[in-house]
Design a protein around this motif. Structure first.
Motif, PDB file in Angstrom:
ATOM      1  N   THR A 157      22.430  32.897   4.174  1.00 40.64           N
ATOM      2  CA  THR A 157      22.285  32.505   5.577  1.00 40.64           C
ATOM      3  C   THR A 157      21.067  31.589   5.703  1.00 40.64           C
ATOM      4  OG1 THR A 157      20.949  34.471   6.044  1.00 40.64           O
ATOM      5  CG2 THR A 157      23.332  34.613   6.480  1.00 40.64           C
ATOM      6  N   ALA A 158      21.138  30.710   6.685  1.00 41.53           N
ATOM      7  CA  ALA A 158      20.039  29.764   6.913  1.00 41.53           C
ATOM      8  C   ALA A 158      19.377  30.049   8.259  1.00 41.53           C
ATOM      9  CB  ALA A 158      20.555  28.332   6.866  1.00 41.53           C
ATOM     10  N   GLU A 159      18.054  29.914   8.273  1.00 37.37           N
ATOM     11  CA  GLU A 159      17.282  30.107   9.501  1.00 37.37           C
ATOM     12  C   GLU A 159      16.431  28.863   9.745  1.00 37.37           C
ATOM     13  OE1 GLU A 159      14.889  33.488   8.708  1.00 37.37           O
ATOM     14  OE2 GLU A 159      16.547  34.922   8.741  1.00 37.37           O
ATOM     15  N   THR A 160      16.436  28.401  10.977  1.00 33.95           N
ATOM     16  CA  THR A 160      15.615  27.238  11.328  1.00 33.95           C
ATOM     17  C   THR A 160      14.998  27.437  12.705  1.00 33.95           C
ATOM     18  OG1 THR A 160      16.946  25.690  10.026  1.00 33.95           O
ATOM     19  CG2 THR A 160      15.586  24.757  11.777  1.00 33.95           C
ATOM     20  N   THR A 161      13.715  27.186  12.792  1.00 34.07           N
ATOM     21  CA  THR A 161      13.003  27.204  14.069  1.00 34.07           C
ATOM     22  C   THR A 161      12.381  25.836  14.291  1.00 34.07           C
ATOM     23  OG1 THR A 161      12.486  29.554  13.857  1.00 34.07           O
ATOM     24  CG2 THR A 161      11.173  28.275  15.421  1.00 34.07           C
ATOM     25  N   PHE A 162      12.712  25.215  15.416  1.00 30.76           N
ATOM     26  CA  PHE A 162      12.110  23.927  15.742  1.00 30.76           C
ATOM     27  C   PHE A 162      10.731  24.152  16.361  1.00 30.76           C
ATOM     28  CE2 PHE A 162      16.193  21.990  15.100  1.00 30.76           C
ATOM     29  CZ  PHE A 162      15.916  20.652  14.839  1.00 30.76           C
ATOM     30  N   VAL A 163       9.723  23.597  15.729  1.00 33.62           N
ATOM     31  CA  VAL A 163       8.377  23.641  16.290  1.00 33.62           C
ATOM     32  C   VAL A 163       8.164  22.439  17.209  1.00 33.62           C
ATOM     33  CG1 VAL A 163       5.906  23.637  15.746  1.00 33.62           C
ATOM     34  CG2 VAL A 163       7.513  24.870  14.256  1.00 33.62           C
ATOM     35  N   LEU A 190       9.479  21.833  11.316  1.00 34.67           N
ATOM     36  CA  LEU A 190      10.415  22.954  11.304  1.00 34.67           C
ATOM     37  C   LEU A 190       9.881  24.110  10.465  1.00 34.67           C
ATOM     38  CD1 LEU A 190      13.711  20.985  10.490  1.00 34.67           C
ATOM     39  CD2 LEU A 190      12.766  21.476  12.757  1.00 34.67           C
ATOM     40  N   ILE A 191      10.380  25.274  10.798  1.00 34.37           N
ATOM     41  CA  ILE A 191      10.250  26.440   9.917  1.00 34.37           C
ATOM     42  C   ILE A 191      11.668  26.752   9.459  1.00 34.37           C
ATOM     43  CG2 ILE A 191       9.592  28.860   9.717  1.00 34.37           C
ATOM     44  CD1 ILE A 191       7.630  28.422  12.000  1.00 34.37           C
ATOM     45  N   THR A 192      11.941  26.584   8.197  1.00 33.90           N
ATOM     46  CA  THR A 192      13.305  26.759   7.702  1.00 33.90           C
ATOM     47  C   THR A 192      13.327  27.584   6.425  1.00 33.90           C
ATOM     48  OG1 THR A 192      15.297  25.581   6.974  1.00 33.90           O
ATOM     49  CG2 THR A 192      13.196  24.544   6.484  1.00 33.90           C
ATOM     50  N   GLU A 207       7.638  31.277   7.161  1.00 35.91           N
ATOM     51  CA  GLU A 207       6.379  31.205   7.898  1.00 35.91           C
ATOM     52  C   GLU A 207       5.755  29.820   7.910  1.00 35.91           C
ATOM     53  OE1 GLU A 207       3.890  34.047   6.015  1.00 35.91           O
ATOM     54  OE2 GLU A 207       5.022  35.791   6.728  1.00 35.91           O
ATOM     55  N   THR A 208       6.057  29.011   6.932  1.00 32.04           N
ATOM     56  CA  THR A 208       5.395  27.714   6.797  1.00 32.04           C
ATOM     57  C   THR A 208       6.097  26.636   7.612  1.00 32.04           C
ATOM     58  OG1 THR A 208       4.711  28.310   4.555  1.00 32.04           O
ATOM     59  CG2 THR A 208       4.601  25.984   5.169  1.00 32.04           C
ATOM     60  N   VAL A 209       5.302  25.865   8.341  1.00 35.74           N
ATOM     61  CA  VAL A 209       5.832  24.719   9.095  1.00 35.74           C
ATOM     62  C   VAL A 209       5.855  23.512   8.168  1.00 35.74           C
ATOM     63  CG1 VAL A 209       5.494  23.183  11.067  1.00 35.74           C
ATOM     64  CG2 VAL A 209       4.914  25.620  11.263  1.00 35.74           C
ATOM     65  N   VAL A 210       6.991  22.888   8.076  1.00 40.40           N
ATOM     66  CA  VAL A 210       7.119  21.710   7.217  1.00 40.40           C
ATOM     67  C   VAL A 210       7.522  20.498   8.064  1.00 40.40           C
ATOM     68  CG1 VAL A 210       7.682  23.003   5.146  1.00 40.40           C
ATOM     69  CG2 VAL A 210       9.513  22.302   6.685  1.00 40.40           C
TER      70      VAL A 210
END
Length: 238
Positions: A157-163, A190-192, A207-210
């Motif tokens: 599964t993939a998780e993505t959070t837009f910062v 993103l945090i992905t 946890e890391t923003v890229v």
């Protein structure tokens, strides 16, 4: 006595005639052309106003210059600030779009592309094929669905959070046969992360923003009733 009366009468009649003649010569006679006493400042309509000189500002009524040539309207000056450099290939391409579809708004397009970018990335990570088909061309949708299928087969599964989406800029515009293709370069934070069946992170970080650069191309037939743009190509941005 009678003769005296007659002579006196004749003298007085002569004086009366003389006086009347003098009065008429001084006062003149009415000819019917006198200016009406109720229009004491009436002027000839072709006479310029007192004190008006050539070159003074004049308020002209509609149709006053109907017989004169009218200079053609100047081409509209586009405000490309924040969108494209004046005289650049991007500005020229946007002019082509506007010639076919004058209602096109480049700034609204850029804002819409940012929303589409986020919606597509999130739909891909969720495996939402229905949403992807509505936003992608058939070829691109097939590629996305194939990647989703392979991920599902691995039980990942993939998780993505837009910062944030820090930049969305038009880098190319192409118009052929009324079909416009506009390429946008995105720079997002993103945090992905990709997890396996046990929930362990196998790719990325939770946890890391890229910082992620992407270059996407959207297309649409100009003048069509469908206002939606579709994603027709993707590539990693440098």
């Amino acid at each position: 006595m009678q003769d005296s009366f007659d002579v006196t009468t004749i003298i007085f009649l002569g004086l009366a005639v003389f006086v009347i003649w003098r009065l008429r010569s001084v006062l003149g006679q009415k000819t019917g052309a006198e200016r009406s006493p109720f229009r004491p400042v009436e002027r000839n309509r072709t006479e310029p106003s007192a004190g008006r000189k050539e070159g003074d500002n004049v308020v002209r009524l509609p149709g006053a210059d109907r017989g004169q040539s009218v200079a053609p309207a100047a081409a509209p000056v586009r405000d490309w600030r924040g969108i494209a450099e004046p005289g650049s290939p991007v500005a020229a391409g946007l002019e082509q779009v506007l010639q076919i579809e004058p209602s096109f708004d480049p700034r609204s397009f850029v804002e819409g592309s940012k929303k589409a970018y986020e919606a597509i990335v999130l739909a891909f990570n969720k495996g939402d094929r229905k949403t992807l088909r509505s936003l992608l061309s058939r070829e691109v949708a097939e590629g996305f669905e194939q990647a989703i299928t392979e991920r599902e087969q691995r039980k990942q599964t993939a998780e993505t959070t837009f910062v944030s989406i820090d930049k969305a800029e038009i880098v190319a515009v192409d118009v052929k046969n009324r079909v416009a293709q506009i390429t946008v370069r995105f720079l997002s934070n993103l945090i992905t992360a990709t997890r396996d069946a046990d929930g362990n992170v196998v790719d990325g970080s939770a946890e890391t923003v890229v910082e992620v650069p992407d270059v996407w191309t959207f297309a649409r037939t100009l003048g069509s009733r469908d206002p939606n743009w579709q994603l027709v190509a993707t590539e990693a941005g440098g």
